[in-house]
Design a protein around this motif. Structure first.
Motif, mmCIF file in Angstrom:
data_model
loop_
_atom_site.group_PDB
_atom_site.id
_atom_site.type_symbol
_atom_site.label_atom_id
_atom_site.label_comp_id
_atom_site.label_asym_id
_atom_site.label_seq_id
_atom_site.Cartn_x
_atom_site.Cartn_y
_atom_site.Cartn_z
ATOM 1 N N ALA A 1 0.836 -1.206 0.000
ATOM 2 C CA ALA A 1 0.000 0.000 0.000
ATOM 3 C C ALA A 1 0.870 1.255 0.000
ATOM 4 C CB ALA A 1 -0.933 -0.013 1.208
ATOM 5 N N ASN B 1 2.229 1.866 -3.330
ATOM 6 C CA ASN B 1 1.165 2.005 -4.327
ATOM 7 C C ASN B 1 1.121 0.832 -5.301
ATOM 8 O OD1 ASN B 1 -1.100 3.343 -5.148
ATOM 9 N ND2 ASN B 1 -0.012 4.608 -6.647
ATOM 10 N N ARG C 1 -0.838 -2.358 -6.465
ATOM 11 C CA ARG C 1 -2.265 -2.712 -6.388
ATOM 12 C C ARG C 1 -2.464 -4.228 -6.397
ATOM 13 N NH1 ARG C 1 -5.860 1.638 -8.222
ATOM 14 N NH2 ARG C 1 -7.181 -0.063 -8.960
ATOM 15 N N VAL D 1 -4.489 -5.280 -1.125
ATOM 16 C CA VAL D 1 -4.510 -3.821 -1.045
ATOM 17 C C VAL D 1 -5.839 -3.292 -1.581
ATOM 18 C CG1 VAL D 1 -3.483 -1.695 -1.966
ATOM 19 C CG2 VAL D 1 -2.008 -3.532 -1.134
#
Length: 148
Positions: A29, A32, A34, A38
């Motif tokens: 997370a 970033n 995905r 998450v």
């Protein structure tokens, strides 16, 4: 029928990868990335793992039942070998499903006060349990599909 071993292997490996993603959901997370945990949460990701393992178990049963008439026509050693590998794979996939269910409870917060360390430990045990049936299950399915 010849496609059953790779499908079984694929389902088990994807389940394992999702569990590994659960263990580092915070880092993913922050970076970033995905991943399924998450995007949908660790509880839902653990449910996906259960579904994948249940699908793998169904493939194992389907392969065994399709090949049973052919294996029974083999000699005594062939029958015992098929039963032994199949039983090992079935027991292992059952253990993996049990561990995945336990992981779902931990990720869902069913136990009050579950720490992140406890969740990671349960996830690692689940990964270990998932990888046990992969070899025996793939061998059993490959053996079964050789008769069809």
């Amino acid at each position: 029928v010849a496609k059953l071993p790779p499908i079984f292997l694929f389902l088990c490996v994807v389940a394992r990868e999702i569990v590994m993603d659960i263990t580092d959901v915070e880092e993913d997370a922050d970076a970033n990335v995905r991943t399924i945990p998450v995007r949908f949460g660790t509880h839902n990701a653990a449910r996906v793992v259960e579904l994948l393992l249940l699908s793998a178990a169904c493939i194992l049963v389907a392969g065994a039942s399709l090949a049973a008439p052919h294996v029974l026509g083999q000699g005594l050693v062939g029958r015992f070998a098929a039963m032994g590998v199949g039983a090992l794979a079935a027991h292992s996939i059952g253990s993996a499903l049990t561990m995945a269910r336990s992981l779902t409870r931990v990720c869902g917060g069913a136990r009050v006060g579950t720490t992140e360390e406890e969740m990671k430990n349960k996830a690692q045990l689940t990964v270990d349990a998932i990888m046990r049936p992969v070899g025996a299950g793939t061998i059993a399915l490959a053996y079964a599909s050789s008769f069809l």
